[in-house]
Motif scaffolding. Structure first.
Motif, PDB file in Angstrom:
ATOM      1  N   ARG A 138       0.832  -1.199   0.000  1.00  0.00           N
ATOM      2  CA  ARG A 138       0.000   0.000   0.000  1.00  0.00           C
ATOM      3  C   ARG A 138       0.871   1.254   0.000  1.00  0.00           C
ATOM      4  NH1 ARG A 138      -2.597  -3.435   3.749  1.00  0.00           N
ATOM      5  NH2 ARG A 138      -4.656  -4.116   3.031  1.00  0.00           N
ATOM      6  N   GLU A 139       0.393   2.290  -0.666  1.00  0.00           N
ATOM      7  CA  GLU A 139       1.146   3.540  -0.743  1.00  0.00           C
ATOM      8  C   GLU A 139       1.306   4.147   0.654  1.00  0.00           C
ATOM      9  OE1 GLU A 139      -0.324   6.358  -3.492  1.00  0.00           O
ATOM     10  OE2 GLU A 139      -0.399   4.958  -5.187  1.00  0.00           O
ATOM     11  N   GLY A 140       2.481   4.756   0.875  1.00  0.00           N
ATOM     12  CA  GLY A 140       2.745   5.415   2.145  1.00  0.00           C
ATOM     13  C   GLY A 140       3.157   4.478   3.264  1.00  0.00           C
ATOM     14  N   SER A 141       3.389   3.207   2.943  1.00  0.00           N
ATOM     15  CA  SER A 141       3.768   2.235   3.973  1.00  0.00           C
ATOM     16  C   SER A 141       5.261   2.301   4.262  1.00  0.00           C
ATOM     17  CB  SER A 141       3.381   0.825   3.527  1.00  0.00           C
ATOM     18  OG  SER A 141       1.995   0.721   3.310  1.00  0.00           O
ATOM     19  N   TRP A 142       5.685   1.594   5.296  1.00  0.00           N
ATOM     20  CA  TRP A 142       7.081   1.613   5.704  1.00  0.00           C
ATOM     21  C   TRP A 142       7.981   0.978   4.643  1.00  0.00           C
ATOM     22  CZ3 TRP A 142       6.580  -0.658  11.361  1.00  0.00           C
ATOM     23  CH2 TRP A 142       5.749   0.196  12.108  1.00  0.00           C
ATOM     24  N   GLY A 143       9.205   1.448   4.562  1.00  0.00           N
ATOM     25  CA  GLY A 143      10.201   0.808   3.722  1.00  0.00           C
ATOM     26  C   GLY A 143      10.633  -0.516   4.335  1.00  0.00           C
ATOM     27  N   PHE A 144      11.210  -1.375   3.513  1.00  0.00           N
ATOM     28  CA  PHE A 144      11.579  -2.705   4.005  1.00  0.00           C
ATOM     29  C   PHE A 144      12.573  -2.665   5.164  1.00  0.00           C
ATOM     30  CE2 PHE A 144      14.428  -6.404   3.896  1.00  0.00           C
ATOM     31  CZ  PHE A 144      13.510  -7.403   4.207  1.00  0.00           C
ATOM     32  N   PRO A 145      13.634  -1.833   5.138  1.00  0.00           N
ATOM     33  CA  PRO A 145      14.569  -1.837   6.274  1.00  0.00           C
ATOM     34  C   PRO A 145      13.883  -1.547   7.606  1.00  0.00           C
ATOM     35  CG  PRO A 145      15.534  -0.679   4.415  1.00  0.00           C
ATOM     36  CD  PRO A 145      14.102  -0.937   4.057  1.00  0.00           C
ATOM     37  N   ALA A 153      15.055 -15.583   8.820  1.00  0.00           N
ATOM     38  CA  ALA A 153      16.070 -15.628   7.757  1.00  0.00           C
ATOM     39  C   ALA A 153      15.421 -15.860   6.400  1.00  0.00           C
ATOM     40  CB  ALA A 153      17.088 -16.732   8.057  1.00  0.00           C
ATOM     41  N   LEU A 154      14.417 -16.736   6.364  1.00  0.00           N
ATOM     42  CA  LEU A 154      13.717 -17.038   5.119  1.00  0.00           C
ATOM     43  C   LEU A 154      12.974 -15.810   4.596  1.00  0.00           C
ATOM     44  CD1 LEU A 154      11.781 -20.362   4.652  1.00  0.00           C
ATOM     45  CD2 LEU A 154      10.917 -18.261   3.675  1.00  0.00           C
ATOM     46  N   LEU A 155      12.359 -15.054   5.490  1.00  0.00           N
ATOM     47  CA  LEU A 155      11.663 -13.836   5.083  1.00  0.00           C
ATOM     48  C   LEU A 155      12.623 -12.829   4.451  1.00  0.00           C
ATOM     49  CD1 LEU A 155       9.178 -13.180   8.040  1.00  0.00           C
ATOM     50  CD2 LEU A 155       8.561 -13.574   5.655  1.00  0.00           C
ATOM     51  N   PHE A 156      13.793 -12.685   5.054  1.00  0.00           N
ATOM     52  CA  PHE A 156      14.771 -11.735   4.518  1.00  0.00           C
ATOM     53  C   PHE A 156      15.212 -12.149   3.114  1.00  0.00           C
ATOM     54  CE2 PHE A 156      19.178 -10.389   3.832  1.00  0.00           C
ATOM     55  CZ  PHE A 156      19.045  -9.014   3.988  1.00  0.00           C
ATOM     56  N   LEU A 157      15.562 -13.429   2.938  1.00  0.00           N
ATOM     57  CA  LEU A 157      15.997 -13.908   1.624  1.00  0.00           C
ATOM     58  C   LEU A 157      14.873 -13.788   0.596  1.00  0.00           C
ATOM     59  CD1 LEU A 157      18.086 -17.077   2.587  1.00  0.00           C
ATOM     60  CD2 LEU A 157      18.943 -14.889   1.743  1.00  0.00           C
ATOM     61  N   ALA A 158      13.633 -14.029   1.027  1.00  0.00           N
ATOM     62  CA  ALA A 158      12.502 -13.941   0.104  1.00  0.00           C
ATOM     63  C   ALA A 158      12.322 -12.522  -0.428  1.00  0.00           C
ATOM     64  CB  ALA A 158      11.224 -14.405   0.793  1.00  0.00           C
ATOM     65  N   TYR A 159      12.613 -11.516   0.385  1.00  0.00           N
ATOM     66  CA  TYR A 159      12.443 -10.135  -0.057  1.00  0.00           C
ATOM     67  C   TYR A 159      13.553  -9.708  -1.018  1.00  0.00           C
ATOM     68  CZ  TYR A 159      11.345  -5.176  -0.046  1.00  0.00           C
ATOM     69  OH  TYR A 159      11.008  -3.898  -0.445  1.00  0.00           O
ATOM     70  N   VAL A 160      14.789 -10.060  -0.700  1.00  0.00           N
ATOM     71  CA  VAL A 160      15.925  -9.561  -1.501  1.00  0.00           C
ATOM     72  C   VAL A 160      16.246 -10.463  -2.674  1.00  0.00           C
ATOM     73  CG1 VAL A 160      16.917  -8.413   0.508  1.00  0.00           C
ATOM     74  CG2 VAL A 160      17.680 -10.725  -0.067  1.00  0.00           C
ATOM     75  N   GLY A 161      15.588 -11.627  -2.788  1.00  0.00           N
ATOM     76  CA  GLY A 161      15.853 -12.554  -3.878  1.00  0.00           C
ATOM     77  C   GLY A 161      14.939 -12.339  -5.067  1.00  0.00           C
ATOM     78  N   PRO A 162      15.090 -13.169  -6.096  1.00  0.00           N
ATOM     79  CA  PRO A 162      14.312 -12.997  -7.337  1.00  0.00           C
ATOM     80  C   PRO A 162      12.822 -13.288  -7.184  1.00  0.00           C
ATOM     81  CG  PRO A 162      15.682 -14.976  -7.439  1.00  0.00           C
ATOM     82  CD  PRO A 162      16.102 -14.237  -6.218  1.00  0.00           C
TER      83      PRO A 162
END
Length: 641
Positions: free
Chosen positions: A509-516, A557-566
């Motif tokens: 959604r627009e205006g939401s937090w950035g991933f970091p 750890a899986l969540l992090f890899l899922a975001y930064v991966g393809p």
């Protein structure tokens, strides 16, 4: 594999309520249950879902799915034959890792079990509503076809209540009736595939960019979000009827192989090839070769029906529409029974109140059945669409598969003398392979289904702290409940701020937090809660946390890899193939080794071993003074409830 002498399964004193369950399900009945769980809405909708993600290469996805689940299933064959239990998937982890892991795993599986009857109802109404739009069951939101409110969802409520009534009469009615339904569910898909082959166009297998127009990664991505994992989901679920199976040591392994893998594989491969060859792009209203466009096409609500009609077999539409109602409905019926036995087993584990063990005269856990039906009504609202729901539910199912490897490896160490009708050779290899395969399937689902599911799954933590841990005296009640309340508030704020939860268009959604910011908040909340609960816990409570914290860390750890991966939402991912796959495999291997080290003897396992000792002694097989495992040792990592 090697066989060991067959013996009736033993039960611990804490499993006394199991004596009221009735062993009524035969081998054919169990195979039929496995087929019925899998050949439900998956065969009606997954062919289009997979094709929209991977194009013609979706054929390979079905083969890959069978390979993954074959590896995973090997582990569960030994467990299911050794310790047949109703609700087995949520009971095994309690024997090896204690209450913290048992509750976390059980909560995730319960979400899937409660959602599955709803997703099958969605499939029924999607097919019927798509063919007769004047009924008003469907509407379009953000370009996605969903159940309408109030009519579509209220009709869904009625169908769920019908499943409730059918489940009242126990496993015998379920398995016996399902035998004949299963024959229908095998024959109709095979006839459908044959009819589609009569309109076969080989050009469809290269149009739009070749056999794999969306890339090799899409072949893996279609496993979860294309419905393949969902379609193979019955492989382990038949273990949840283990306490009601006749001769479970023989019948469970056979049913896993035949009903859980071979029959569905043949059906789905034929259907996928037939559907790809029969696609009439003009009739679907999609540009030739626009595979992603299929999901929003005129065919999306009833892909196989439209394919058969376009092939010239309009007369068969009546049969197919009948099956579109019967197949998912039968699967939903079975899944409500599985959810019921899941809640029953969580009650045996003392994770929910004992009232859920109450069984009616037909052998059905009646209070658990009623509770599952009522809570299931809520699942019509977050994602009232099969295509949106299937990825999230697939992950929830696969999360329960993860437990097989660690449980098997730990039981080989803590209960080496329990009779094993099926005993694997190279058990560490199979246990680790099944574990890695399960985590890989979850990773392939991608960021959006993962964050939606795990947002809900992590609510297991405050419930454990406020209810199980505090009630059992493993942690001080007041600080435990304050910690749980603080976690819940912070978690809701973070979930809303992240902007990914329950979005129909699968976009933030627009205006939401950035991933970091979002991910840092997630990690901090989980770490602070777990550390706080650990600080206010007794030694026993801390051992329970030790037994399960590895899964919490693995998911983060899986969540992090899922975001930064393809498979994540980034236009330019930080990790490309195959680097992401290598990292994911390394994380899985490290997690498996940690999980095995974290496991140990528990009080529940001790009771089962004691029952086995008493049986052996009565049979004259064990001297009265033997069996040192009746009282388990206390290694540093042991978990004792």
């Amino acid at each position: 594999m090697s066989g060991t002498p067959e013996a009736l399964p033993v039960e611990g004193a804490y499993e006394a309520s199991d004596a009221h369950l009735k062993q009524q399900i035969s081998l054919w009945g169990l195979i039929a249950l496995a087929v019925s769980v899998q050949v439900g809405s998956g065969w009606l909708l997954a062919t289009l879902a997979a094709a929209s993600i991977a194009g013609p290469a979706s054929i390979l996805t079905w083969v890959l799915g069978a390979v993954f689940f074959g590896i995973i299933g090997v582990t569960w064959m030994e467990l299911g034959a050794m310790l047949p239990r109703s609700g087995a998937g949520v009971r095994y982890p309690r024997l090896t890792h204690g209450a913290f892991l048992s509750w976390f795993n059980g909560w995730g599986y319960l979400i899937a079990a409660l959602a599955l009857p709803v997703i099958e109802v969605q499939a029924v109404l999607t097919y019927i509503g798509g063919n007769w739009p004047e009924l008003g069951f469907l509407e379009e939101r953000a370009g996605i076809t969903v159940l309408s409110w109030p009519l579509g969802i209220l009709v869904g409520f009625v169908l769920l209540f019908v499943f409730f009534l059918l489940n009242l009469f126990g496993a015998k009615l379920l398995s016996e009736s399902n035998k004949y339904v299963t024959i229908w569910k095998i024959v109709i898909p095979l006839v459908t595939s044959f009819l589609m082959f009569t309109a076969f166009s080989s050009a469809n297998f290269t149009i739009g960019g070749g056999f794999a127009p969306l890339g090799g990664g899409a072949v893996f991505g279609a496993l979860a979000t294309g419905g393949i994992v969902f379609a193979y989901s019955g492989l382990r679920q038949i273990l949840d009827f283990g306490g009601e199976v006749v001769n479970p040591q023989r019948n469970i392994p056979i049913a896993i192989v035949v009903g859980g893998l071979l029959i569905p594989l043949v059906i789905y491969i034929l259907l996928q090839i037939g559907f790809l060859g029969a696609i009439n792009w003009a009739d679907a209203g999609v540009e030739p070769g626009d595979w992603t466009g299929l999901l929003g096409s005129d065919w999306a609500s009833a892909p196989l029906l439209n394919a058969v009609v376009a092939a010239g077999f309009t007369w068969f539409s009546v049969v197919l529409l009948s099956d579109a109602a019967l197949s998912p409905a039968a699967t939903g019926w079975v899944w409500l029974g599985i959810g019921t036995r899941t809640v029953y087993s969580m009650s045996v584990n003392k994770e929910v109140p004992a009232v859920f063990q109450r069984i009616n005269r037909h052998g059905t856990p009646i209070v658990a059945l009623f509770g599952c039906t009522v809570v299931g009504l809520l699942f019509f609202f977050p994602a009232p669409s099969w295509y949106l729901f299937v990825g999230m539910v697939s992950i929830a199912l696969t999360l329960s598969y993860v437990m097989g490897g660690p449980v098997l490896a730990v039981l080989r160490r803590t209960a080496p003398d329990l009779p094993r009708p099926v005993k694997l050779k190279g058990v560490t290899f199979w246990a680790m392979s099944g574990y890695v395969a399960s985590l890989m399937l979850i990773y392939f689902a991608g960021w959006v289904p993962l964050i939606n599911l795990f947002t809900i799954v992590f609510f297991a933590l405050p419930i454990y702290g406020a209810y199980t841990s505090a009630r059992e005296g493993w942690s001080r009640p007041v600080p435990s409940r304050l910690l749980s309340a603080a976690f819940t508030i912070a978690w809701v704020v973070t979930a809303v701020g992240g902007g990914w939860l329950a979005t129909l268009d699968q976009q933030q959604r627009e205006g939401s937090w950035g991933f970091p910011v979002f991910f840092t908040a997630i990690v901090l909340i989980v770490v602070l809660f777990t550390a706080g609960l650990y600080a206010v816990s007794t030694d026993v409570g801390r051992r329970h946390i030790h037994g399960g914290i590895w899964l919490v860390v693995t998911i983060l750890a899986l969540l992090f890899l899922a975001y930064v991966g393809p498979f994540g939402p980034m236009e330019d991912p930080l990790l490309d193939n195959p680097i992401d796959l290598i990292l994911m495999i390394l994380v899985a291997i490290g997690s498996f080794l940690w999980s095995v080290r974290a496991g140990g003897p528990t009080e529940e396992l001790t009771e089962i071993l004691k029952a086995q000792e008493e049986r052996d002694r009565a049979a004259g097989n064990v001297p009265a003074s033997s069996n040192p495992r009746t009282e388990p040792a206390r290694p540093t990592k042991a978990v004792e409830g």
